[in-house]
Design an enzyme around this catalytic site. Structure first.
Site, PDB file in Angstrom:
ATOM      1  N   ASP A   2       0.819  -1.212   0.000  1.00  0.00           N
ATOM      2  CA  ASP A   2       0.000   0.000   0.000  1.00  0.00           C
ATOM      3  C   ASP A   2       0.858   1.270   0.000  1.00  0.00           C
ATOM      4  O   ASP A   2       1.956   1.285   0.544  1.00  0.00           O
ATOM      5  CB  ASP A   2      -0.908  -0.019   1.247  1.00  0.00           C
ATOM      6  CG  ASP A   2      -2.102   0.896   1.070  1.00  0.00           C
ATOM      7  OD1 ASP A   2      -2.295   1.436  -0.041  1.00  0.00           O
ATOM      8  OD2 ASP A   2      -2.849   1.073   2.045  1.00  0.00           O
ATOM      9  N   ARG A  15      -0.175   8.138 -10.729  1.00  0.00           N
ATOM     10  CA  ARG A  15      -0.331   7.013  -9.799  1.00  0.00           C
ATOM     11  C   ARG A  15       0.377   5.745 -10.311  1.00  0.00           C
ATOM     12  O   ARG A  15       0.983   5.008  -9.550  1.00  0.00           O
ATOM     13  CB  ARG A  15      -1.824   6.693  -9.598  1.00  0.00           C
ATOM     14  CG  ARG A  15      -2.591   7.729  -8.805  1.00  0.00           C
ATOM     15  CD  ARG A  15      -4.041   7.294  -8.644  1.00  0.00           C
ATOM     16  NE  ARG A  15      -4.136   6.000  -7.978  1.00  0.00           N
ATOM     17  CZ  ARG A  15      -4.048   5.827  -6.650  1.00  0.00           C
ATOM     18  NH1 ARG A  15      -3.884   6.866  -5.871  1.00  0.00           N
ATOM     19  NH2 ARG A  15      -4.145   4.621  -6.138  1.00  0.00           N
ATOM     20  N   ASN A  50     -10.491  -3.941  -5.914  1.00  0.00           N
ATOM     21  CA  ASN A  50      -9.714  -2.980  -6.717  1.00  0.00           C
ATOM     22  C   ASN A  50     -10.288  -2.755  -8.124  1.00  0.00           C
ATOM     23  O   ASN A  50      -9.905  -1.800  -8.802  1.00  0.00           O
ATOM     24  CB  ASN A  50      -8.241  -3.411  -6.827  1.00  0.00           C
ATOM     25  CG  ASN A  50      -7.429  -3.112  -5.585  1.00  0.00           C
ATOM     26  OD1 ASN A  50      -6.452  -3.811  -5.276  1.00  0.00           O
ATOM     27  ND2 ASN A  50      -7.801  -2.068  -4.840  1.00  0.00           N
ATOM     28  N   ARG A  53     -11.521   0.759  -9.129  1.00  0.00           N
ATOM     29  CA  ARG A  53     -10.633   1.873  -9.498  1.00  0.00           C
ATOM     30  C   ARG A  53     -10.849   2.275 -10.955  1.00  0.00           C
ATOM     31  O   ARG A  53     -11.425   1.503 -11.732  1.00  0.00           O
ATOM     32  CB  ARG A  53      -9.179   1.449  -9.293  1.00  0.00           C
ATOM     33  CG  ARG A  53      -8.893   1.218  -7.833  1.00  0.00           C
ATOM     34  CD  ARG A  53      -7.430   1.091  -7.553  1.00  0.00           C
ATOM     35  NE  ARG A  53      -7.250   1.014  -6.113  1.00  0.00           N
ATOM     36  CZ  ARG A  53      -6.165   1.347  -5.463  1.00  0.00           C
ATOM     37  NH1 ARG A  53      -5.120   1.800  -6.127  1.00  0.00           N
ATOM     38  NH2 ARG A  53      -6.093   1.249  -4.158  1.00  0.00           N
ATOM     39  N   ARG A 170       1.663  -4.188   6.999  1.00  0.00           N
ATOM     40  CA  ARG A 170       0.824  -3.243   6.263  1.00  0.00           C
ATOM     41  C   ARG A 170       1.599  -1.939   6.132  1.00  0.00           C
ATOM     42  O   ARG A 170       1.941  -1.305   7.136  1.00  0.00           O
ATOM     43  CB  ARG A 170      -0.497  -3.005   7.003  1.00  0.00           C
ATOM     44  CG  ARG A 170      -1.386  -1.945   6.367  1.00  0.00           C
ATOM     45  CD  ARG A 170      -2.318  -2.556   5.345  1.00  0.00           C
ATOM     46  NE  ARG A 170      -2.943  -1.551   4.493  1.00  0.00           N
ATOM     47  CZ  ARG A 170      -4.210  -1.561   4.133  1.00  0.00           C
ATOM     48  NH1 ARG A 170      -5.006  -2.494   4.564  1.00  0.00           N
ATOM     49  NH2 ARG A 170      -4.689  -0.635   3.324  1.00  0.00           N
TER      50      ARG A 170
HETATM   51  C1  FPP Z   1      -1.964  -0.220  -3.377  1.00  0.00           C
HETATM   52  O1  FPP Z   1      -1.493   1.117  -3.418  1.00  0.00           O
HETATM   53  C2  FPP Z   1      -1.323  -1.027  -4.432  1.00  0.00           C
HETATM   54  C3  FPP Z   1      -2.013  -1.707  -5.402  1.00  0.00           C
HETATM   55  C4  FPP Z   1      -3.474  -1.691  -5.510  1.00  0.00           C
HETATM   56  C5  FPP Z   1      -1.313  -2.489  -6.431  1.00  0.00           C
HETATM   57  C6  FPP Z   1       0.040  -3.055  -6.071  1.00  0.00           C
HETATM   58  C7  FPP Z   1       0.580  -3.892  -7.162  1.00  0.00           C
HETATM   59  C8  FPP Z   1       1.842  -3.855  -7.636  1.00  0.00           C
HETATM   60  C9  FPP Z   1       2.863  -2.938  -7.103  1.00  0.00           C
HETATM   61  C10 FPP Z   1       2.308  -4.786  -8.710  1.00  0.00           C
HETATM   62  C11 FPP Z   1       1.365  -4.959  -9.842  1.00  0.00           C
HETATM   63  C12 FPP Z   1       1.131  -6.364 -10.080  1.00  0.00           C
HETATM   64  C13 FPP Z   1      -0.050  -6.979 -10.395  1.00  0.00           C
HETATM   65  C14 FPP Z   1      -0.010  -8.439 -10.707  1.00  0.00           C
HETATM   66  C15 FPP Z   1      -1.375  -6.301 -10.421  1.00  0.00           C
HETATM   67  P1  FPP Z   1      -2.562   2.298  -3.545  1.00  0.00           P
HETATM   68  O2  FPP Z   1      -2.761   2.586  -4.999  1.00  0.00           O
HETATM   69  O3  FPP Z   1      -3.801   1.919  -2.809  1.00  0.00           O
HETATM   70  O4  FPP Z   1      -1.824   3.482  -2.843  1.00  0.00           O
HETATM   71  P2  FPP Z   1      -2.564   4.743  -2.163  1.00  0.00           P
HETATM   72  O5  FPP Z   1      -3.389   4.184  -1.033  1.00  0.00           O
HETATM   73  O6  FPP Z   1      -1.430   5.574  -1.673  1.00  0.00           O
HETATM   74  O7  FPP Z   1      -3.379   5.408  -3.231  1.00  0.00           O
END
Ligand code: FPP
Length: 232
Positions: A2, A15, A50, A53, A170
């Site tokens: 995260d 992003r 997700n 999004r 986390r």
């Molecule tokens: C959460 O950060 C992260 C994710 C939803 C995706 C994480 C995935 C990868 C780094 C690798 C990608 C690989 C695959 C197979 C999908 P956030 O966007 O919620 O961060 P924020 O809360 O700061 O907005």
């Protein structure tokens, strides 16, 4: 993993750039796990929620997932990593699903370390499916409801055969589990760190492991019992 979005926003970057930088951290942490004797790591890559999004972010994440796998396939085999996926992989696009399935088959023989990718995963969805399957088995007379125990439930979860997590980390200062391994985490230690995932280096991971090492895991027993059973 995260905090990718906030990491990017703080730098006036898109992003997806945050996700890309986050993806670069994955194999540092995998290497660190192997070197420090951790046997399995689950990465929450994409939750069942997700999909809510923006479509560009979802597509960008999938393309990133395809790239991460391709770029690290040789490393995966070199380090004898067994790859697994939990979650509804069938609902993923072919360009993600097919190479992943191939890598899962090709790495099945590896035993040094298991990397589990939680993809289109949600614990409530996993539990619902397990309950449906158990109920169907009961109706078919394969199992008696009064005989159902925790082991039967665990064997119907997608993590069947995998160890429960000892430690859940986390990142990015959030203090919740967000539908992640809800039953399997019953006795997990949880480490919360304010560090955003793209900054979660080997050093940060080692810090979390050392915090875990200081915890007293009692599993319902008392402090005195735990210390009495410890070998000197
Ligand atoms: C959460 O950060 C992260 C994710 C939803 C995706 C994480 C995935 C990868 C780094 C690798 C990608 C690989 C695959 C197979 C999908 P956030 O966007 O919620 O961060 P924020 O809360 O700061 O907005």
């Amino acid at each position: 993993m995260d905090g990718n979005g906030r990491w990017a926003a703080a730098r006036h970057l898109p992003r997806l750039e945050g996700h890309r930088r986050g993806a670069e951290r994955i194999f540092d942490v995998v290497d660190c796990c192997i070197d420090q004797g951790v046997s399995a790591l689950t990465l929450f890559a994409f939750s069942a929620e997700n999909w809510r999004r923006p479509v560009e972010e979802v597509t960008g994440l999938f393309k990133l997932g395809e790239w991460v796998l391709k770029a690290n396939l040789a490393r995966l085999h070199r380090r004898k990593v067994r790859l697994k996926v939990i979650g509804d992989l069938e609902a993923m696009p072919d360009f993600v699903k097919n190479p992943l399935k191939q890598a899962i088959t090709d790495s099945a023989k590896h035993e040094a370390f298991t990397l589990i990718v939680a993809l289109n995963y949600g614990a409530r969805q996993e539990i619902t499916t397990a309950v449906k399957n158990l109920a169907a088995e009961a109706l078919a007379g394969k199992i008696k409801p009064e005989n159902i125990g925790w082991d039967d439930i665990a064997n119907h979860l997608q993590t069947s055969g995998l160890p429960d997590p000892d430690l859940i980390i986390r990142t990015s200062g959030e203090h919740r589990l967000s539908n992640f391994l809800l039953l399997q985490s019953a006795y997990a230690e949880i480490v919360f760190t304010p560090v955003h995932w793209p900054d979660f280096t080997k050093e940060e991971f080692t810090k979390a492991l050392s915090e875990f090492g200081k915890r007293e895991r009692r599993f319902g027993m008392t402090h005195e019992q735990i210390n009495h059973t410890k070998t000197p």
